[in-house]
Design a protein around this motif. Structure first.
Motif, PDB file in Angstrom:
ATOM      1  N   ASN A 110     -34.069   6.134 -16.097  1.00  0.00           N
ATOM      2  CA  ASN A 110     -33.343   5.784 -14.887  1.00  0.00           C
ATOM      3  C   ASN A 110     -32.118   4.942 -15.214  1.00  0.00           C
ATOM      4  OD1 ASN A 110     -35.030   6.586 -12.353  1.00  0.00           O
ATOM      5  ND2 ASN A 110     -36.509   5.786 -13.821  1.00  0.00           N
ATOM      6  N   GLU A 111     -31.114   5.069 -14.375  1.00  0.00           N
ATOM      7  CA  GLU A 111     -29.948   4.201 -14.459  1.00  0.00           C
ATOM      8  C   GLU A 111     -30.085   3.166 -13.358  1.00  0.00           C
ATOM      9  OE1 GLU A 111     -26.272   6.323 -14.347  1.00  0.00           O
ATOM     10  OE2 GLU A 111     -26.841   7.614 -16.011  1.00  0.00           O
ATOM     11  N   TYR A 112     -29.670   1.963 -13.636  1.00  0.00           N
ATOM     12  CA  TYR A 112     -29.814   0.886 -12.662  1.00  0.00           C
ATOM     13  C   TYR A 112     -28.669  -0.099 -12.844  1.00  0.00           C
ATOM     14  CZ  TYR A 112     -32.285  -0.411 -16.916  1.00  0.00           C
ATOM     15  OH  TYR A 112     -32.629  -0.585 -18.222  1.00  0.00           O
ATOM     16  N   GLU A 113     -28.426  -0.843 -11.772  1.00  0.00           N
ATOM     17  CA  GLU A 113     -27.382  -1.860 -11.833  1.00  0.00           C
ATOM     18  C   GLU A 113     -27.775  -2.924 -12.848  1.00  0.00           C
ATOM     19  OE1 GLU A 113     -26.053  -3.289  -8.026  1.00  0.00           O
ATOM     20  OE2 GLU A 113     -26.178  -1.274  -7.170  1.00  0.00           O
ATOM     21  N   ASN A 114     -26.801  -3.655 -13.330  1.00  0.00           N
ATOM     22  CA  ASN A 114     -27.053  -4.586 -14.425  1.00  0.00           C
ATOM     23  C   ASN A 114     -27.290  -6.020 -13.961  1.00  0.00           C
ATOM     24  OD1 ASN A 114     -27.586  -4.510 -17.158  1.00  0.00           O
ATOM     25  ND2 ASN A 114     -25.590  -5.317 -17.695  1.00  0.00           N
ATOM     26  N   GLN A 115     -27.542  -6.194 -12.675  1.00  0.00           N
ATOM     27  CA  GLN A 115     -27.894  -7.524 -12.159  1.00  0.00           C
ATOM     28  C   GLN A 115     -28.908  -7.337 -11.047  1.00  0.00           C
ATOM     29  OE1 GLN A 115     -24.572 -10.001 -11.116  1.00  0.00           O
ATOM     30  NE2 GLN A 115     -25.846 -11.478 -10.055  1.00  0.00           N
ATOM     31  N   VAL A 116     -29.936  -8.192 -11.038  1.00  0.00           N
ATOM     32  CA  VAL A 116     -30.953  -8.110  -9.989  1.00  0.00           C
ATOM     33  C   VAL A 116     -31.529  -9.498  -9.726  1.00  0.00           C
ATOM     34  CG1 VAL A 116     -32.899  -7.575 -11.545  1.00  0.00           C
ATOM     35  CG2 VAL A 116     -32.967  -6.793  -9.179  1.00  0.00           C
ATOM     36  N   ASP A 117     -31.804  -9.759  -8.465  1.00  0.00           N
ATOM     37  CA  ASP A 117     -32.467 -10.992  -8.038  1.00  0.00           C
ATOM     38  C   ASP A 117     -33.955 -10.689  -7.993  1.00  0.00           C
ATOM     39  OD1 ASP A 117     -33.609 -13.110  -6.669  1.00  0.00           O
ATOM     40  OD2 ASP A 117     -32.136 -13.126  -5.050  1.00  0.00           O
ATOM     41  N   ILE A 118     -34.750 -11.388  -8.798  1.00  0.00           N
ATOM     42  CA  ILE A 118     -36.190 -11.107  -8.828  1.00  0.00           C
ATOM     43  C   ILE A 118     -36.993 -12.154  -8.056  1.00  0.00           C
ATOM     44  CG2 ILE A 118     -36.105  -9.695 -10.905  1.00  0.00           C
ATOM     45  CD1 ILE A 118     -37.107 -12.081 -12.504  1.00  0.00           C
ATOM     46  N   GLY A 119     -36.301 -12.935  -7.257  1.00  0.00           N
ATOM     47  CA  GLY A 119     -36.983 -13.882  -6.374  1.00  0.00           C
ATOM     48  C   GLY A 119     -37.220 -15.233  -7.010  1.00  0.00           C
ATOM     49  N   HIS A 120     -37.562 -16.182  -6.171  1.00  0.00           N
ATOM     50  CA  HIS A 120     -37.850 -17.551  -6.597  1.00  0.00           C
ATOM     51  C   HIS A 120     -36.690 -18.170  -7.374  1.00  0.00           C
ATOM     52  CE1 HIS A 120     -41.926 -16.897  -5.227  1.00  0.00           C
ATOM     53  NE2 HIS A 120     -41.987 -15.817  -5.977  1.00  0.00           N
ATOM     54  N   GLY A 121     -35.467 -17.808  -6.968  1.00  0.00           N
ATOM     55  CA  GLY A 121     -34.282 -18.362  -7.617  1.00  0.00           C
ATOM     56  C   GLY A 121     -33.987 -17.783  -8.988  1.00  0.00           C
ATOM     57  N   GLN A 122     -34.615 -16.663  -9.316  1.00  0.00           N
ATOM     58  CA  GLN A 122     -34.410 -16.049 -10.630  1.00  0.00           C
ATOM     59  C   GLN A 122     -33.511 -14.817 -10.500  1.00  0.00           C
ATOM     60  OE1 GLN A 122     -38.112 -15.777 -13.123  1.00  0.00           O
ATOM     61  NE2 GLN A 122     -39.049 -16.233 -11.136  1.00  0.00           N
ATOM     62  N   ASN A 123     -32.453 -14.806 -11.269  1.00  0.00           N
ATOM     63  CA  ASN A 123     -31.550 -13.661 -11.327  1.00  0.00           C
ATOM     64  C   ASN A 123     -31.463 -13.189 -12.767  1.00  0.00           C
ATOM     65  OD1 ASN A 123     -30.255 -13.314  -8.588  1.00  0.00           O
ATOM     66  ND2 ASN A 123     -29.939 -15.493  -8.928  1.00  0.00           N
ATOM     67  N   VAL A 124     -31.467 -11.881 -12.933  1.00  0.00           N
ATOM     68  CA  VAL A 124     -31.261 -11.298 -14.254  1.00  0.00           C
ATOM     69  C   VAL A 124     -29.847 -10.745 -14.237  1.00  0.00           C
ATOM     70  CG1 VAL A 124     -32.051  -9.582 -15.925  1.00  0.00           C
ATOM     71  CG2 VAL A 124     -33.709 -10.722 -14.436  1.00  0.00           C
ATOM     72  N   PHE A 125     -28.980 -11.287 -15.083  1.00  0.00           N
ATOM     73  CA  PHE A 125     -27.566 -10.940 -15.062  1.00  0.00           C
ATOM     74  C   PHE A 125     -27.201  -9.821 -16.029  1.00  0.00           C
ATOM     75  CE2 PHE A 125     -27.710 -15.260 -13.382  1.00  0.00           C
ATOM     76  CZ  PHE A 125     -27.041 -15.061 -12.186  1.00  0.00           C
ATOM     77  N   ASP A 126     -28.023  -9.535 -17.011  1.00  0.00           N
ATOM     78  CA  ASP A 126     -27.803  -8.406 -17.914  1.00  0.00           C
ATOM     79  C   ASP A 126     -29.136  -7.678 -18.062  1.00  0.00           C
ATOM     80  OD1 ASP A 126     -27.149  -6.599 -19.904  1.00  0.00           O
ATOM     81  OD2 ASP A 126     -25.972  -8.041 -21.051  1.00  0.00           O
ATOM     82  N   VAL A 127     -29.453  -6.879 -17.048  1.00  0.00           N
ATOM     83  CA  VAL A 127     -30.763  -6.233 -16.975  1.00  0.00           C
ATOM     84  C   VAL A 127     -31.019  -5.368 -18.210  1.00  0.00           C
ATOM     85  CG1 VAL A 127     -32.199  -4.624 -15.670  1.00  0.00           C
ATOM     86  CG2 VAL A 127     -30.804  -6.294 -14.457  1.00  0.00           C
ATOM     87  N   ALA A 128     -30.054  -4.566 -18.607  1.00  0.00           N
ATOM     88  CA  ALA A 128     -30.259  -3.661 -19.738  1.00  0.00           C
ATOM     89  C   ALA A 128     -30.620  -4.427 -21.012  1.00  0.00           C
ATOM     90  CB  ALA A 128     -29.018  -2.809 -19.972  1.00  0.00           C
ATOM     91  N   LYS A 129     -29.887  -5.468 -21.299  1.00  0.00           N
ATOM     92  CA  LYS A 129     -30.146  -6.265 -22.506  1.00  0.00           C
ATOM     93  C   LYS A 129     -31.506  -6.968 -22.417  1.00  0.00           C
ATOM     94  CE  LYS A 129     -27.783  -9.567 -25.475  1.00  0.00           C
ATOM     95  NZ  LYS A 129     -26.556 -10.349 -25.633  1.00  0.00           N
ATOM     96  N   CYS A 130     -31.812  -7.518 -21.259  1.00  0.00           N
ATOM     97  CA  CYS A 130     -33.085  -8.212 -21.042  1.00  0.00           C
ATOM     98  C   CYS A 130     -34.265  -7.248 -21.203  1.00  0.00           C
ATOM     99  CB  CYS A 130     -33.080  -8.832 -19.645  1.00  0.00           C
ATOM    100  SG  CYS A 130     -34.569  -9.734 -19.231  1.00  0.00           S
ATOM    101  N   VAL A 131     -34.161  -6.088 -20.555  1.00  0.00           N
ATOM    102  CA  VAL A 131     -35.234  -5.088 -20.612  1.00  0.00           C
ATOM    103  C   VAL A 131     -35.428  -4.591 -22.041  1.00  0.00           C
ATOM    104  CG1 VAL A 131     -35.807  -2.722 -19.921  1.00  0.00           C
ATOM    105  CG2 VAL A 131     -35.091  -4.386 -18.202  1.00  0.00           C
ATOM    106  N   ASP A 132     -34.339  -4.252 -22.716  1.00  0.00           N
ATOM    107  CA  ASP A 132     -34.442  -3.768 -24.100  1.00  0.00           C
ATOM    108  C   ASP A 132     -35.111  -4.801 -25.001  1.00  0.00           C
ATOM    109  OD1 ASP A 132     -33.206  -1.404 -23.382  1.00  0.00           O
ATOM    110  OD2 ASP A 132     -31.249  -1.955 -24.226  1.00  0.00           O
ATOM    111  N   SER A 133     -34.740  -6.061 -24.836  1.00  0.00           N
ATOM    112  CA  SER A 133     -35.304  -7.134 -25.646  1.00  0.00           C
ATOM    113  C   SER A 133     -36.801  -7.301 -25.393  1.00  0.00           C
ATOM    114  CB  SER A 133     -34.569  -8.445 -25.355  1.00  0.00           C
ATOM    115  OG  SER A 133     -35.165  -9.505 -26.050  1.00  0.00           O
TER     116      SER A 133
END
Length: 83
Positions: free
Chosen positions: A23-46
Motif C-alpha cells: 500500500n501507498e500511504y501519506e508520510n505523516q499520521v497522528d496516532i493519538g495521545h499527542g503522538q505524531n509520526v512525521f516520516d511514516v515510511a522510515k519509521c515503519v521500515d525501521s
C-alpha cells in the motif's frame, strides 16, 4: 483501537508487513495521545527490520503493536491508497 498482545504470531506479523509493502500511504499520521509520526515510511521500515531481526522475541511486541496502530490510523484518516 488495536488491542495489545504480549506476542504476535508469525502469520499476524507477515500480514502486517505485507500490508505496508503493498500500500501507498501519506508520510505523516497522528496516532493519538499527542503522538505524531512525521516520516511514516522510515519509521515503519525501521520497526519492521528490528522485529524481523529478533523473531519470536516478545520484547518487540510493543513495536509490533505500534505498527498495527499506525496502520489503523492511516486507514481511519483516509491516508492510504493501494499501489
Amino acid at each position: 483501537m488495536v488491542e495489545f498482545k504480549k506476542q504476535y504470531s508469525d502469520e499476524e506479523l507477515t500480514e502486517l508487513f505485507s500490508w505496508f509493502g503493498s500500500n501507498e500511504y501519506e508520510n505523516q499520521v497522528d496516532i493519538g495521545h499527542g503522538q505524531n509520526v512525521f516520516d511514516v515510511a522510515k519509521c515503519v521500515d525501521s520497526m519492521i527490520l528490528q522485529i524481523k531481526n529478533h523473531p519470536g522475541n516478545p520484547t518487540y511486541s510493543g513495536m509490533a503493536h505500534k505498527l498495527f496502530v499506525i496502520r489503523e490510523e492511516l486507514i481511519n484518516q483516509g491516508k492510504v491508497k493501494s499501489k
